[in-house]
Design an enzyme around this catalytic site. Sequence first.
Site, short mmCIF file in Angstrom:
data_model
loop_
_atom_site.label_atom_id
_atom_site.label_comp_id
_atom_site.label_asym_id
_atom_site.label_seq_id
_atom_site.Cartn_x
_atom_site.Cartn_y
_atom_site.Cartn_z
N SER A 1 2.10 10.35 23.92
CA SER A 1 2.80 9.38 24.89
C SER A 1 2.83 9.67 26.05
O SER A 1 3.52 10.55 26.44
CB SER A 1 3.95 9.17 23.97
OG SER A 1 4.83 8.21 24.85
N MET B 1 7.82 2.97 13.36
CA MET B 1 8.62 3.53 14.42
C MET B 1 9.55 4.43 13.65
O MET B 1 10.26 4.05 12.58
CB MET B 1 9.63 2.67 15.25
CG MET B 1 8.82 1.91 16.19
SD MET B 1 7.72 2.66 17.41
CE MET B 1 8.97 3.43 18.26
N HIS C 1 1.03 0.43 23.44
CA HIS C 1 2.12 0.14 22.66
C HIS C 1 3.00 -1.09 23.14
O HIS C 1 3.73 -0.63 24.22
CB HIS C 1 2.71 1.34 22.11
CG HIS C 1 4.25 0.99 21.39
ND1 HIS C 1 5.15 1.83 20.95
CD2 HIS C 1 4.64 -0.15 20.70
CE1 HIS C 1 6.39 1.55 20.46
NE2 HIS C 1 6.06 0.07 20.19
N MET D 1 6.05 -3.25 24.03
CA MET D 1 7.42 -3.50 23.52
C MET D 1 7.81 -4.49 24.58
O MET D 1 8.54 -4.09 25.63
CB MET D 1 8.05 -2.05 23.87
CG MET D 1 8.15 -1.30 22.68
SD MET D 1 8.47 0.44 23.05
CE MET D 1 7.02 1.04 23.86
N ASP E 1 3.18 3.31 26.61
CA ASP E 1 4.23 2.62 26.17
C ASP E 1 4.67 1.67 27.29
O ASP E 1 4.88 1.84 28.37
CB ASP E 1 5.47 3.42 25.85
CG ASP E 1 5.45 4.31 24.73
OD1 ASP E 1 5.28 3.49 23.45
OD2 ASP E 1 5.26 5.56 24.90
#
Length: 214
Positions: free
Chosen positions: A6, A135, A63, A65, A32
């Site tokens: 990440s 998660m 990812h 969010m 992210d």
Amino acid sequence: MLVSPSLLAADFLHLENEIRMLNSAADWIHLDVMDGSFVPNISFGFSVIDAVSSIAERPMDVHLMVVQPQKWIERLASAGVSCVSFHYEAAGDGTSALIREIRSYGMKAGVVINPDVPVEELFAFIGEADFFLVMSVFAGFGGQRFMDSSLERISTLKSEIRRRGAETMIEVDGGVCNDNASALREAGADILVAGSSVFKSPDPAAAIARLREA
Ligand code: DX5
Ligand code: ZN
């Protein structure tokens, strides 16, 4: 086992060096994207994704969010992203349609759940999604402690995937390090996301190799 480091924990003053290291050491590159609404934090957006894309030689694993993941799929496809995961909590009833849209661009589609969503909610998307992202911390910040309860959630999901003879893969994200990597593999994880344990290591490439071999 695949490793998707990440970038959130990378050195943003030397991002080019970090990507070149990942090009030789990693399987996927995890990005992210946080919007300050779905999670109480803001990370980065398309300026960073496009810059990474210009030199990335590994599949980019985004990812999301964000509250309205459906707004960004076409733009992510044109940025050259290979895998897009979005939260079930954000997409709700629109989850199947969003999986289809992501796959229509030739990208892999992932459905993500936070630790407080029953893992059984994902059963409806087995065989539809390319992967699930379980998660192992609450989404929003790097450097949190791995929740041991994730192991049982992953093995429950893996058993159901196997029972149905499906190929949906399982990715895990949050607090992943050497101490839990082999337990995660035994529980059924196929892809490990790791931020701090890779980038805070004195030798990130070696840290990635150790996770892969766990
Ligand atoms: C958290 C992010 C993770 C995070 C992982 O919301 O989804 O990808 O960067 O970082 P570590 O490995 O430090 O928990
Ligand atoms: Zn992530």
